[in-house]
Design a protein around this motif. Structure first.
Motif, mmCIF file in Angstrom:
data_model
loop_
_atom_site.group_PDB
_atom_site.id
_atom_site.type_symbol
_atom_site.label_atom_id
_atom_site.label_comp_id
_atom_site.label_asym_id
_atom_site.label_seq_id
_atom_site.Cartn_x
_atom_site.Cartn_y
_atom_site.Cartn_z
ATOM 1 N N GLN A 1 0.839 -1.190 0.000
ATOM 2 C CA GLN A 1 0.000 0.000 0.000
ATOM 3 C C GLN A 1 0.878 1.245 0.000
ATOM 4 O O GLN A 1 1.963 1.249 0.594
ATOM 5 C CB GLN A 1 -0.917 0.023 1.224
ATOM 6 N N ILE A 2 0.396 2.286 -0.648
ATOM 7 C CA ILE A 2 1.054 3.590 -0.640
ATOM 8 C C ILE A 2 0.076 4.600 -0.052
ATOM 9 O O ILE A 2 -1.006 4.834 -0.605
ATOM 10 C CB ILE A 2 1.464 4.031 -2.060
ATOM 11 N N ILE A 3 0.438 5.180 1.087
ATOM 12 C CA ILE A 3 -0.358 6.259 1.684
ATOM 13 C C ILE A 3 0.081 7.548 0.992
ATOM 14 O O ILE A 3 1.261 7.905 1.016
ATOM 15 C CB ILE A 3 -0.130 6.366 3.199
ATOM 16 N N LEU A 4 -0.855 8.255 0.367
ATOM 17 C CA LEU A 4 -0.497 9.352 -0.536
ATOM 18 C C LEU A 4 -1.256 10.626 -0.196
ATOM 19 O O LEU A 4 -2.426 10.589 0.181
ATOM 20 C CB LEU A 4 -0.800 8.932 -1.979
ATOM 21 N N GLU B 1 5.297 4.105 2.007
ATOM 22 C CA GLU B 1 5.056 2.727 1.585
ATOM 23 C C GLU B 1 4.785 1.807 2.778
ATOM 24 O O GLU B 1 5.509 1.840 3.771
ATOM 25 C CB GLU B 1 6.256 2.193 0.807
ATOM 26 N N PHE B 2 3.754 0.974 2.649
ATOM 27 C CA PHE B 2 3.429 -0.081 3.604
ATOM 28 C C PHE B 2 3.453 -1.426 2.867
ATOM 29 O O PHE B 2 3.030 -1.512 1.710
ATOM 30 C CB PHE B 2 2.017 0.116 4.154
ATOM 31 N N VAL B 3 3.941 -2.455 3.530
ATOM 32 C CA VAL B 3 3.811 -3.825 3.042
ATOM 33 C C VAL B 3 3.236 -4.652 4.182
ATOM 34 O O VAL B 3 3.764 -4.627 5.302
ATOM 35 C CB VAL B 3 5.158 -4.404 2.573
ATOM 36 N N GLU B 4 2.146 -5.357 3.895
ATOM 37 C CA GLU B 4 1.447 -6.119 4.935
ATOM 38 C C GLU B 4 1.104 -5.230 6.131
ATOM 39 O O GLU B 4 1.289 -5.609 7.293
ATOM 40 C CB GLU B 4 2.270 -7.343 5.378
ATOM 41 N N ARG B 5 0.649 -4.018 5.825
ATOM 42 C CA ARG B 5 0.189 -3.055 6.842
ATOM 43 C C ARG B 5 1.297 -2.616 7.793
ATOM 44 O O ARG B 5 1.037 -2.160 8.905
ATOM 45 C CB ARG B 5 -1.003 -3.628 7.628
ATOM 46 N N ARG B 6 2.532 -2.717 7.358
ATOM 47 C CA ARG B 6 3.672 -2.246 8.148
ATOM 48 C C ARG B 6 4.509 -1.295 7.297
ATOM 49 O O ARG B 6 4.753 -1.557 6.108
ATOM 50 C CB ARG B 6 4.557 -3.407 8.599
ATOM 51 N N PRO B 7 4.980 -0.182 7.857
ATOM 52 C CA PRO B 7 5.802 0.755 7.080
ATOM 53 C C PRO B 7 7.161 0.153 6.755
ATOM 54 O O PRO B 7 7.806 -0.460 7.599
ATOM 55 C CB PRO B 7 5.944 1.964 8.007
ATOM 56 N N THR B 8 7.603 0.330 5.519
ATOM 57 C CA THR B 8 8.902 -0.187 5.104
ATOM 58 C C THR B 8 10.019 0.819 5.318
ATOM 59 O O THR B 8 11.193 0.460 5.262
ATOM 60 C CB THR B 8 8.879 -0.553 3.610
ATOM 61 N N GLY B 9 9.670 2.096 5.526
ATOM 62 C CA GLY B 9 10.682 3.141 5.607
ATOM 63 C C GLY B 9 10.899 3.855 4.286
ATOM 64 O O GLY B 9 11.587 4.869 4.243
ATOM 65 N N ARG B 10 10.310 3.334 3.215
ATOM 66 C CA ARG B 10 10.464 3.978 1.902
ATOM 67 C C ARG B 10 9.414 5.070 1.734
ATOM 68 O O ARG B 10 8.241 4.871 2.036
ATOM 69 C CB ARG B 10 10.330 2.971 0.765
ATOM 70 N N THR B 11 9.861 6.233 1.281
ATOM 71 C CA THR B 11 8.954 7.335 1.003
ATOM 72 C C THR B 11 9.279 7.936 -0.353
ATOM 73 O O THR B 11 10.382 7.756 -0.893
ATOM 74 C CB THR B 11 9.063 8.448 2.068
ATOM 75 N N PHE B 12 8.311 8.655 -0.897
ATOM 76 C CA PHE B 12 8.527 9.462 -2.094
ATOM 77 C C PHE B 12 8.040 10.858 -1.774
ATOM 78 O O PHE B 12 6.901 11.041 -1.329
ATOM 79 C CB PHE B 12 7.753 8.890 -3.285
ATOM 80 N N HIS B 13 8.901 11.859 -1.977
ATOM 81 C CA HIS B 13 8.528 13.227 -1.637
ATOM 82 C C HIS B 13 9.136 14.177 -2.649
ATOM 83 O O HIS B 13 10.352 14.182 -2.856
ATOM 84 C CB HIS B 13 9.022 13.592 -0.229
ATOM 85 N N ARG B 14 8.286 14.972 -3.275
ATOM 86 C CA ARG B 14 8.755 15.951 -4.246
ATOM 87 C C ARG B 14 7.954 17.243 -4.149
ATOM 88 O O ARG B 14 6.733 17.228 -4.031
ATOM 89 C CB ARG B 14 8.622 15.410 -5.673
ATOM 90 N N TYR B 15 8.675 18.391 -4.190
ATOM 91 C CA TYR B 15 8.057 19.678 -4.455
ATOM 92 C C TYR B 15 8.103 19.902 -5.966
ATOM 93 O O TYR B 15 9.076 19.502 -6.627
ATOM 94 C CB TYR B 15 8.810 20.804 -3.752
#
Length: 236
Positions: A3-6, A28-42
């Protein structure tokens, strides 16, 4: 399950009136747990903010002037979200804006629905709390999610808060374990925190870009208010 919380920030309320996306934040979540990966852009929107929109985000055209255009980051963004379920609060708003950005970037990009399923957390909240206010701030208060650090809207911060709200909303789980995530992502800063836990919390250093954005937001508020309580020494 991935899942991606956006969340996005925009120059105004309607893409049909030519408004554009100025910030994208994803967790980013995998199996309802955060992986630590994010995407962030201005993003540079190539247009002015509508009245009131700039005050919501604290962003300025001056700050965004040297930021990339959406078409410069579209491939990276789509690679990050491809195949995931997107969790978005009031999804119709963000999906409408992002579909418009994809259309402007080129017909080869299609629509979000071509790549991802979408879960609207506002719809879930209305089912669970009918007749009540279900804004993100209202849900934080109702579900016990700490959002005291949310003075202005920011896409990555709001995505992280929404992640906690979504877990509480769908399972009542109190500890989602952001502090345990180890992976990193060059697409954006990783902000680790532990939810409501007594464990020591890691010290997170802001990047130069984040500090510049913060100062730009404070400057905007000082200009409107004349003085700001955070400029005064805290009382004991």
């Amino acid at each position: 399950m991935r899942q991606i919380i956006l969340d996005t920030e925009t120059t105004g309320l309607s893409w049909e009136k030519g408004n554009r996306v100025v910030e994208i934040g994803c967790v980013e979540f995998v199996e309802r747990r955060p992986t630590g990966r994010t995407f962030h852009r201005y993003l540079n929107p190539r247009r002015e903010f509508e009245a009131g929109a700039q005050e919501v985000t604290g962003l300025t055209l001056e700050f965004l002037a040297d930021k990339p255009f959406f078409e410069d980051i579209v491939d990276e963004f789509l690679e990050f979200i491809d195949g995931a379920e997107l969790v978005i609060h009031n999804a119709a708003f963000d999906v409408g804006f992002l579909d418009n950005e994809l259309r402007l970037a080129g017909p080869q990009y299609g629509r979000l629905a071509d790549r991802c399923a979408v879960e609207d957390s506002l719809r879930l909240a209305r089912q669970r709390f009918p007749g009540q206010r279900n804004s993100l701030d209202a849900l934080c208060k109702r579900l016990g999610v700490d959002n005291t650090h949310r003075q202005l809207h920011g896409a990555l911060l709001d995505a992280q808060i929404l992640a906690e709200v979504y877990i509480a909303l769908t399972s009542g789980q109190e500890e989602i374990g952001f502090g345990e995530a180890q992976a990193s992502n060059e697409a954006g800063p990783v902000v680790a925190f532990s939810g409501r836990s007594d464990r020591p919390r890691p010290l997170v250093q802001a990047s130069e870009e984040e500090l510049a954005a913060h100062e730009a937001r404070l400057a905007t508020l000082r200009k409107k208010a004349g003085a700001a309580v955070w400029d005064s020494p805290a009382e004991a």
